[in-house]
Motif scaffolding. Sequence first.
Motif, mmCIF file in Angstrom:
data_model
loop_
_atom_site.group_PDB
_atom_site.id
_atom_site.type_symbol
_atom_site.label_atom_id
_atom_site.label_comp_id
_atom_site.label_asym_id
_atom_site.label_seq_id
_atom_site.Cartn_x
_atom_site.Cartn_y
_atom_site.Cartn_z
ATOM 1 N N LEU A 1 0.831 -1.208 0.000
ATOM 2 C CA LEU A 1 0.000 0.000 0.000
ATOM 3 C C LEU A 1 0.866 1.259 0.000
ATOM 4 O O LEU A 1 0.497 2.274 -0.611
ATOM 5 N N LEU A 2 2.014 1.216 0.672
ATOM 6 C CA LEU A 2 2.906 2.381 0.633
ATOM 7 C C LEU A 2 3.437 2.606 -0.782
ATOM 8 O O LEU A 2 3.557 3.755 -1.238
ATOM 9 N N ASN A 3 3.757 1.524 -1.473
ATOM 10 C CA ASN A 3 4.203 1.671 -2.854
ATOM 11 C C ASN A 3 3.095 2.258 -3.721
ATOM 12 O O ASN A 3 3.353 3.065 -4.622
ATOM 13 N N ARG A 4 1.860 1.868 -3.449
ATOM 14 C CA ARG A 4 0.743 2.412 -4.219
ATOM 15 C C ARG A 4 0.556 3.902 -3.912
ATOM 16 O O ARG A 4 0.331 4.716 -4.822
ATOM 17 N N VAL A 5 0.646 4.282 -2.654
ATOM 18 C CA VAL A 5 0.541 5.690 -2.279
ATOM 19 C C VAL A 5 1.650 6.495 -2.958
ATOM 20 O O VAL A 5 1.422 7.595 -3.476
ATOM 21 N N SER A 6 2.856 5.950 -2.972
ATOM 22 C CA SER A 6 3.978 6.621 -3.623
ATOM 23 C C SER A 6 3.687 6.860 -5.102
ATOM 24 O O SER A 6 3.943 7.949 -5.635
ATOM 25 N N GLN A 7 3.141 5.851 -5.763
ATOM 26 C CA GLN A 7 2.790 5.992 -7.178
ATOM 27 C C GLN A 7 1.717 7.052 -7.381
ATOM 28 O O GLN A 7 1.780 7.849 -8.339
ATOM 29 N N LEU A 8 0.736 7.096 -6.484
ATOM 30 C CA LEU A 8 -0.346 8.080 -6.607
ATOM 31 C C LEU A 8 0.154 9.500 -6.360
ATOM 32 O O LEU A 8 -0.312 10.453 -6.991
ATOM 33 N N ILE A 9 1.113 9.646 -5.454
ATOM 34 C CA ILE A 9 1.735 10.955 -5.232
ATOM 35 C C ILE A 9 2.482 11.385 -6.491
ATOM 36 O O ILE A 9 2.347 12.525 -6.971
ATOM 37 N N ASP A 10 3.282 10.482 -7.043
ATOM 38 C CA ASP A 10 4.083 10.828 -8.218
ATOM 39 C C ASP A 10 3.217 11.114 -9.440
ATOM 40 O O ASP A 10 3.614 11.889 -10.329
ATOM 41 N N ALA A 11 2.038 10.505 -9.488
ATOM 42 C CA ALA A 11 1.116 10.746 -10.599
ATOM 43 C C ALA A 11 0.334 12.045 -10.426
ATOM 44 O O ALA A 11 -0.385 12.470 -11.339
ATOM 45 N N GLY A 12 0.462 12.670 -9.251
ATOM 46 C CA GLY A 12 -0.280 13.892 -8.974
ATOM 47 C C GLY A 12 -1.712 13.642 -8.551
ATOM 48 O O GLY A 12 -2.503 14.588 -8.436
ATOM 49 N N THR A 13 -2.053 12.385 -8.282
ATOM 50 C CA THR A 13 -3.412 12.023 -7.879
ATOM 51 C C THR A 13 -3.661 12.345 -6.415
ATOM 52 O O THR A 13 -4.751 12.767 -6.035
ATOM 53 N N LEU A 14 -2.644 12.125 -5.577
ATOM 54 C CA LEU A 14 -2.689 12.496 -4.168
ATOM 55 C C LEU A 14 -1.745 13.669 -3.938
ATOM 56 O O LEU A 14 -0.738 13.814 -4.644
ATOM 57 N N GLN A 15 -2.036 14.474 -2.938
ATOM 58 C CA GLN A 15 -1.174 15.599 -2.598
ATOM 59 C C GLN A 15 -0.620 15.450 -1.190
ATOM 60 O O GLN A 15 -1.206 14.780 -0.336
ATOM 61 N N SER A 16 0.509 16.055 -0.955
ATOM 62 C CA SER A 16 1.118 16.053 0.371
ATOM 63 C C SER A 16 0.175 16.688 1.381
ATOM 64 O O SER A 16 -0.570 17.618 1.065
ATOM 65 N N THR A 17 0.228 16.191 2.604
ATOM 66 C CA THR A 17 -0.582 16.757 3.682
ATOM 67 C C THR A 17 0.266 17.552 4.676
ATOM 68 O O THR A 17 -0.198 17.902 5.758
ATOM 69 N N VAL A 18 1.498 17.848 4.326
ATOM 70 C CA VAL A 18 2.407 18.579 5.213
ATOM 71 C C VAL A 18 2.027 20.058 5.263
ATOM 72 O O VAL A 18 1.826 20.698 4.229
ATOM 73 N N THR A 19 1.933 20.578 6.466
ATOM 74 C CA THR A 19 1.643 21.998 6.674
ATOM 75 C C THR A 19 2.689 22.695 7.537
ATOM 76 O O THR A 19 2.754 23.920 7.554
ATOM 77 N N GLU A 20 3.480 21.925 8.291
ATOM 78 C CA GLU A 20 4.491 22.504 9.171
ATOM 79 C C GLU A 20 5.812 21.770 8.952
ATOM 80 O O GLU A 20 5.863 20.554 9.059
ATOM 81 N N ARG A 21 6.850 22.547 8.664
ATOM 82 C CA ARG A 21 8.153 21.951 8.330
ATOM 83 C C ARG A 21 9.257 22.703 9.048
ATOM 84 O O ARG A 21 9.432 23.909 8.858
ATOM 85 N N ALA A 22 10.009 21.986 9.880
ATOM 86 C CA ALA A 22 11.122 22.600 10.604
ATOM 87 C C ALA A 22 12.378 22.583 9.738
ATOM 88 O O ALA A 22 12.520 21.760 8.825
ATOM 89 N N ASP A 23 13.302 23.480 10.044
ATOM 90 C CA ASP A 23 14.555 23.572 9.282
ATOM 91 C C ASP A 23 15.607 22.581 9.769
ATOM 92 O O ASP A 23 16.552 22.279 9.033
#
Length: 336
Positions: free
Chosen positions: A284-306
């Motif tokens: 399922l992680l591989n499938r999610v990765s493919q969907l992200i790369d295809a632009g079908t899913l988007q990142s859910t990150v809103t806070e990112r530390a340096d």
Amino acid sequence: MKALGYTQNGPIEGAGALKLIDVDKKPLSARDVMVAVKGISVNPVDVKLRMARAPESAVGILGYDAAGTVIEIGSEVTGYAVGDDVFYAGDVTRDGTNAAFHIVDERIVGKKPATLDFVESAGLPLTSITAWEMLFDSFRLIEGGGDGETLLVIGGAGGVGSILIQLAKTLTNLTVIATASRPETEDWVRKMGADYVVNHRDDLAAQVNALGLVPTYVAALTATDQHWPAIVDLIAPRGHITLIDDPENLDISIAKPKALTISWEFMFTRSMFGADDITAQRDLLNRVSQLIDAGTLQSTVTERADALTVETLTAAHKRQESGRVIGKQVLPGLPF
């Protein structure tokens, strides 16, 4: 190697809270890979364990999301080679990912999305596994299924809710209602793809009924005990409720007249018990990765530390404790 660990369970301000420490690397088992960690995220489970579970040894290392590069493999590893970029959520019975290097069973590891960097990728695994298992293991939906049915997501703006809405709208034909209580969270769940938004601080059953929809499925992601009577009221007969939180008291007897199914989702179950289908998480992680790369899913990150330091990780824990995090928090890995 360097790690961020805690020596005593309790409040984040306590004497035994997060510290930068040196620990020895452990040997790999046959199916393990060692990963140079380049990105991590913080989840509610980190806070729960830090508060409630004393370290089993001198120091407990938390962290249940990571992205990085494989630097060593066990004798029976077949899915990965040194140099592969991966992402995963780890195993709650082993040391966590808040370390420069981390050992994990290859069967729960996926290939990192090529279109996201390591830090951004680390925001996906735990929540994606949880959401996927809710939809396809707990609710037993099939891809392309759900025609004419509705899913209610309680707590839609959190990490799990954010990816659950996307997966439901991408891989099923469900109508999705999400709950949110602030203008910014309402905007966020709509961005994730929710068809309707209701406010969980108001009369939940009345709002859902006003939409003319009767959910077959309810994903209870937060404050389940608080919303329980409303959930049972608004759900369809023979509907299915899956929860991920830990209500102290839940009167399931009120669910009997509707013959409801009630289940828990816990994404560590497969790794904790060495389930026969443990490789389902890799798949399922591989499938999610493919969907992200295809632009079908988007990142859910809103806070990112340096950087990943005692101070930035402590701040991330405090944000989790506030209950006001939208989407996911991510941080870089520790220096090698």
